[in-house]
Scaffold this active site. Structure first.
Site, PDB file in Angstrom:
ATOM      1  NE  ARG A 219     -24.131  14.826  41.807  1.00 20.67           N
ATOM      2  CZ  ARG A 219     -24.535  14.305  42.956  1.00 20.67           C
ATOM      3  NH1 ARG A 219     -23.630  13.931  43.853  1.00 20.67           N
ATOM      4  NH2 ARG A 219     -25.805  14.171  43.231  1.00 20.67           N
ATOM      5  CD  GLU A 248     -20.204   8.697  39.559  1.00 21.00           C
ATOM      6  OE1 GLU A 248     -21.357   8.469  39.968  1.00 21.00           O
ATOM      7  OE2 GLU A 248     -19.427   9.512  40.086  1.00 21.00           O
ATOM      8  CG  HIS A 267     -21.931   8.010  43.288  1.00 23.26           C
ATOM      9  ND1 HIS A 267     -22.162   8.818  42.188  1.00 23.26           N
ATOM     10  CD2 HIS A 267     -22.534   8.637  44.333  1.00 23.26           C
ATOM     11  CE1 HIS A 267     -22.885   9.877  42.551  1.00 23.26           C
ATOM     12  NE2 HIS A 267     -23.118   9.781  43.864  1.00 23.26           N
TER      13      HIS A 267
END
Length: 306
Positions: A219, A248, A267
């Site tokens: 993460r 993000e 991602h």
């Protein structure tokens, strides 16, 4: 059990759960089980009394935990821990090798003139290198299997310190303080918790070897972005490969994009198509354990948040 999938309907997930003997309903008030694929704002508060168990479609559930979802009275939750071991481990190998072999430099250079730069800086896993896997759960175990043929030394770090097959050494997170000086390459896979948020900061980066490479497929908030940028810009470490970032999405004008020694993917270590394909099988296993009165294989512990 009667189940629903929300807030987005996933027909393939519905079909597989029906094949396992569960009954689909579009009416949440009639559902006993839920496959949840949304964000914290999509979580009912309160849940209908009929809902007893919820399968989250994602391994990382820190946004739900941060929003207080698990602290509320309501159904038991399960996450998707370990479900994406193959996809994320393979993507991790791609990121690590791409960074060590300086593929970004080769691609953006678009010329054989970068050959000397690559020759001076390219690294190899087999040359007496050590890889530390921080958060060696299901994905980490699969990653160890993929790393073994390249012959690095492997240090696995997990919560308990329970040995990971194939790793040369396994450490509990609480006993891994010196790993930052010892390893050459770091793969971050741990969930985001109060203990791991900002884990890789200026101090930790300063303890790493100059040839260190950091790969983050866990993460984004595991790394303090500004500190990483400074370490990469100033040559404190050799490189980074990031599939997740903080913030993000990473803004298009963020300076990390411009660094030759920072490879970023959007991602996609695990893609939405694979999430949809794999979630139902996890739900089948967890719902079966729930119906049997057992703890679910990937049941969320509200006290730790995952």
């Amino acid at each position: 059990m009667k189940f629903t999938v929300m807030p987005q309907a996933w027909p393939d997930t519905v079909a597989e759960l029906e094949r396992a003997g569960h009954e689909y309903t579009e009416d949440l008030d009639q559902a006993q089980a839920v496959v949840f694929n949304g964000q914290p704002a999509d979580v009912p508060d309160p849940w209908p009394e009929s809902v007893q168990v919820v399968q989250a479609a994602f391994a990382g559930v820190e946004t739900l935990n941060d929003a207080g979802v698990f602290a509320r009275q309501g159904p038991r939750w399960a996450n998707a821990a370990g479900l994406y071991a193959d996809t994320v481990a393979e993507s991790t190998m791609a990121l690590l090798l791409a960074q060590l072999h300086m593929l970004k430099t080769a691609v953006t250079g678009a010329s054989f003139s970068v050959m000397d730069t690559i020759d001076r800086n390219k690294q190899w896993l087999f040359e007496d290198k050590t890889v530390a896997i921080i958060g060696a759960g299901g994905i980490g175990k699969r990653l160890v299997e993929l790393l073994v043929p390249f012959r690095p030394r492997i240090i696995a770090v997990n919560r308990s310190g329970a040995p990971i097959e194939g790793a040369h050494e396994t450490l509990a997170m609480s006993d891994a303080g010196d790993v930052w000086e010892r390893a050459d390459y770091f793969v971050l896979l741990t969930p985001v918790t109060d203990e791991t948020r900002g884990l890789v900061d200026k101090e930790v980066l300063a303890r790493m070897k100059p040839n260190a490479v950091v790969v983050n497929v866990g993460r984004g908030p595991l790394i303090k972005t500004d500190d990483l940028y400074e370490a990469l810009r100033d040559g404190g470490i050799a490189g980074a490969a990031l599939d997740v970032t903080d913030p993000e999405p990473l803004p298009d004008d963020h300076p990390l994009w411009a660094l030759d020694n920072c490879l970023i993917t959007p991602h996609v270590a695990n893609t939405p198509a694979m999430v949809r394909a794999l979630t139902a099988s996890q739900a089948v296993r967890n719902f079966a354990a729930f119906e049997a009165g057992e703890q679910m294989p990937t049941e969320v512990n509200p006290e730790v948040g995952y």
